[in-house]
Design an enzyme around this catalytic site. Structure first.
Site, PDB file in Angstrom:
ATOM      1  N   GLU A 147     -41.882  30.592   2.294  1.00  0.00           N
ATOM      2  CA  GLU A 147     -41.873  30.873   3.823  1.00  0.00           C
ATOM      3  C   GLU A 147     -43.392  30.444   4.270  1.00  0.00           C
ATOM      4  OE1 GLU A 147     -39.484  31.070   5.623  1.00  0.00           O
ATOM      5  OE2 GLU A 147     -37.837  31.994   4.734  1.00  0.00           O
ATOM      6  N   HIS A 165     -30.024  26.918   3.471  1.00  0.00           N
ATOM      7  CA  HIS A 165     -28.834  28.020   3.480  1.00  0.00           C
ATOM      8  C   HIS A 165     -27.563  27.332   3.151  1.00  0.00           C
ATOM      9  CE1 HIS A 165     -30.300  30.502   7.219  1.00  0.00           C
ATOM     10  NE2 HIS A 165     -30.651  31.073   5.888  1.00  0.00           N
ATOM     11  N   ASN A 167     -37.363  27.829  11.380  1.00  0.00           N
ATOM     12  CA  ASN A 167     -35.869  27.410  10.686  1.00  0.00           C
ATOM     13  C   ASN A 167     -36.150  26.060   9.721  1.00  0.00           C
ATOM     14  OD1 ASN A 167     -34.966  29.681  11.585  1.00  0.00           O
ATOM     15  ND2 ASN A 167     -33.764  28.717  13.141  1.00  0.00           N
ATOM     16  N   LYS A 208     -46.576  32.826  13.353  1.00  0.00           N
ATOM     17  CA  LYS A 208     -45.009  33.294  13.642  1.00  0.00           C
ATOM     18  C   LYS A 208     -45.093  33.980  14.746  1.00  0.00           C
ATOM     19  CE  LYS A 208     -40.898  35.598  12.393  1.00  0.00           C
ATOM     20  NZ  LYS A 208     -40.045  35.946  11.532  1.00  0.00           N
ATOM     21  N   LYS A 212     -36.494  40.345  14.802  1.00  0.00           N
ATOM     22  CA  LYS A 212     -34.849  40.133  14.208  1.00  0.00           C
ATOM     23  C   LYS A 212     -34.616  41.191  13.572  1.00  0.00           C
ATOM     24  CE  LYS A 212     -34.331  35.197  14.733  1.00  0.00           C
ATOM     25  NZ  LYS A 212     -34.263  33.615  13.781  1.00  0.00           N
ATOM     26  N   HIS A 271     -34.144  25.380   6.604  1.00  0.00           N
ATOM     27  CA  HIS A 271     -33.226  26.524   6.344  1.00  0.00           C
ATOM     28  C   HIS A 271     -31.747  25.909   6.751  1.00  0.00           C
ATOM     29  CE1 HIS A 271     -36.612  29.055   6.621  1.00  0.00           C
ATOM     30  NE2 HIS A 271     -35.811  30.217   6.436  1.00  0.00           N
ATOM     31  N   ARG A 285     -30.519  54.524  21.874  1.00  0.00           N
ATOM     32  CA  ARG A 285     -30.817  53.337  22.348  1.00  0.00           C
ATOM     33  C   ARG A 285     -32.016  52.716  22.230  1.00  0.00           C
ATOM     34  NH1 ARG A 285     -28.269  55.754  27.123  1.00  0.00           N
ATOM     35  NH2 ARG A 285     -26.121  55.012  27.225  1.00  0.00           N
ATOM     36  N   GLU A 295     -35.336  33.142  20.434  1.00  0.00           N
ATOM     37  CA  GLU A 295     -35.047  31.949  19.926  1.00  0.00           C
ATOM     38  C   GLU A 295     -34.097  30.538  20.990  1.00  0.00           C
ATOM     39  OE1 GLU A 295     -34.557  31.744  15.545  1.00  0.00           O
ATOM     40  OE2 GLU A 295     -33.077  30.241  15.846  1.00  0.00           O
ATOM     41  N   ARG A 353     -38.989  28.726  18.809  1.00  0.00           N
ATOM     42  CA  ARG A 353     -38.922  29.752  17.410  1.00  0.00           C
ATOM     43  C   ARG A 353     -38.176  29.025  16.289  1.00  0.00           C
ATOM     44  NH1 ARG A 353     -38.106  36.137  17.412  1.00  0.00           N
ATOM     45  NH2 ARG A 353     -37.941  36.395  14.873  1.00  0.00           N
ATOM     46  N   HIS A 368     -33.909  32.598  -1.815  1.00  0.00           N
ATOM     47  CA  HIS A 368     -33.967  31.835  -0.490  1.00  0.00           C
ATOM     48  C   HIS A 368     -35.342  30.954  -0.193  1.00  0.00           C
ATOM     49  CE1 HIS A 368     -33.660  31.694   3.828  1.00  0.00           C
ATOM     50  NE2 HIS A 368     -34.718  32.029   3.968  1.00  0.00           N
TER      51      HIS A 368
END
Ligand code: GLY
Length: 338
Positions: free
Chosen positions: A168, A235, A228, A210, A126, A231, A104, A220, A224, A247
């Site tokens: 980025e 994407h 993106n 960040k 993430k 993105h 856990r 998010e 946050r 990317h």
């Protein structure tokens, strides 16, 4: 070692720090995880326990996590044992995901080895894996206790990978650091030459932007999402082009589209938007895509279904002025066609 900042991500303490190559490996590591390319970048004691994964996005699936967990069990690791993951975003996402599951949640330290992982992927909790073709479908929020960054590793990064990460960096500057934006405008030659001192400064600034957003909004629910920027469009290009675009390059292309949308909506000044697009071109980014606009719109709709909600766009309305907008498909298609 030089601490950039100690963060608190929703109750998880996380230190981001700069290290020299000799100091990078945490002495208390129980299990080291890398891939065939990144494992050689971190010197560690001979005989240390390790899992070496296949490099690349294709490996970002459950069997890799299973391998890490089984190794942790074989070693008899406890909850206070440390897994150290060194690599690009694929390795850091998977290692932290395995760490979040083992008993856990055991201790996790990440060593990002690509610019993209240093300025974005490794920080902020993430974690996850892809499920078949669906990217990051399975995962958790589980920040590493420390992100150890060694800018010297960037000197040997392949050119394409460097500019992938720099995509980025532009995004981060646009959403949260106007001085960084000015550095990127002013010091183009130093950026292109990967000047070590400048890279350290760029990474430090990206981590601060960040980290502050994640401290405010780990899961998010709000700001946050600014991370993106570029993105949603990007994407769609990545998906519709069969992942021909890296990317970071797709994020820059997507940011240019978001700028077009902002101007068309009357939110952004056209001259400001054009000056940014010129900057991207000067850095060698491609702002024209040969992919059919209809195919990209379809990819966005798939993304929308997958997420089970309306499609959000992060719209740059001006320097450090970022909005979250919901756009009509007809309008998005016009922007894609322009
Ligand atoms: N890469 C975007 C985020 O961590 O939220």
């Amino acid at each position: 070692m030089e601490t950039i900042r100690d963060f608190n991500f929703g109750g998880f303490p996380c230190r981001a720090a700069l290290y020299s190559p000799q100091e990078l490996y945490p002495a208390e590591t129980s299990l080291f995880v890398g891939d065939r390319n990144t494992a050689t970048l971190v010197s560690r004691p001979s005989g240390s326990a390790e899992v070496i994964l296949e490099p690349g996005e294709k490996a970002k699936q459950w069997p890799a996590v299973d391998t890490i967990l089984k190794k942790a069990m074989d070693l008899g690791m406890a909850r206070d044992s440390l897994i150290c993951g060194a690599g690009g975003g694929v390795v850091t996402d998977m290692t932290a995901f395995a760490g979040s599951l083992y008993m856990r949640g055991c201790r996790v330290v990440l060593i990002p080895t690509s610019l993209l992982a240093m300025v974005d992927a490794a920080l902020g909790g993430k974690t996850g894996i892809d499920a078949g073709v669906y990217k990051n479908m399975i995962g958790s929020f589980y920040p590493a206790e420390e992100v150890r960054i060694c800018p010297e590793l960037l000197q040997d990064l392949p050119e394409k990978e460097y500019w992938n990460g720099m995509g980025e960096v532009f995004k981060t500057a646009m959403i949260g650091d106007q001085e960084l934006m000015e550095i990127l405008v002013r010091d183009r030659n130093r950026v292109k030459a990967r000047e070590p001192e400048l890279l350290g400064e760029i990474i430090r600034r990206c981590i601060l932007v960040k980290g502050s957003l994640v401290e405010e909004d780990l899961r998010e629910k709000g700001r946050r999402a600014f991370l993106n920027l570029g993105h949603t469009f990007g994407h769609a290009l990545e998906a519709a082009s069969g992942l021909d675009w890296s990317h970071g390059a797709a994020v820059i292309w997507g940011t240019a589209k978001a700028l077009d949308a902002a101007v068309a909506m009357g939110l952004a000044d056209a001259a400001w938007a054009e000056s940014l697009k010129k900057l991207f071109l000067d850095y060698g980014y491609e702002l024209k895509a040969t992919v059919a606009p209809e195919a990209m719109l379809e990819a966005m709709k798939m993304d929308k279904k997958k997420k089970g909600g309306r499609l959000r766009y992060i719209i740059p309305a001006g320097p450090q002025d970022i909005r979250i907008e919901y756009l009509e498909p007809e309008f998005v298609l016009e922007i894609l066609k322009a």
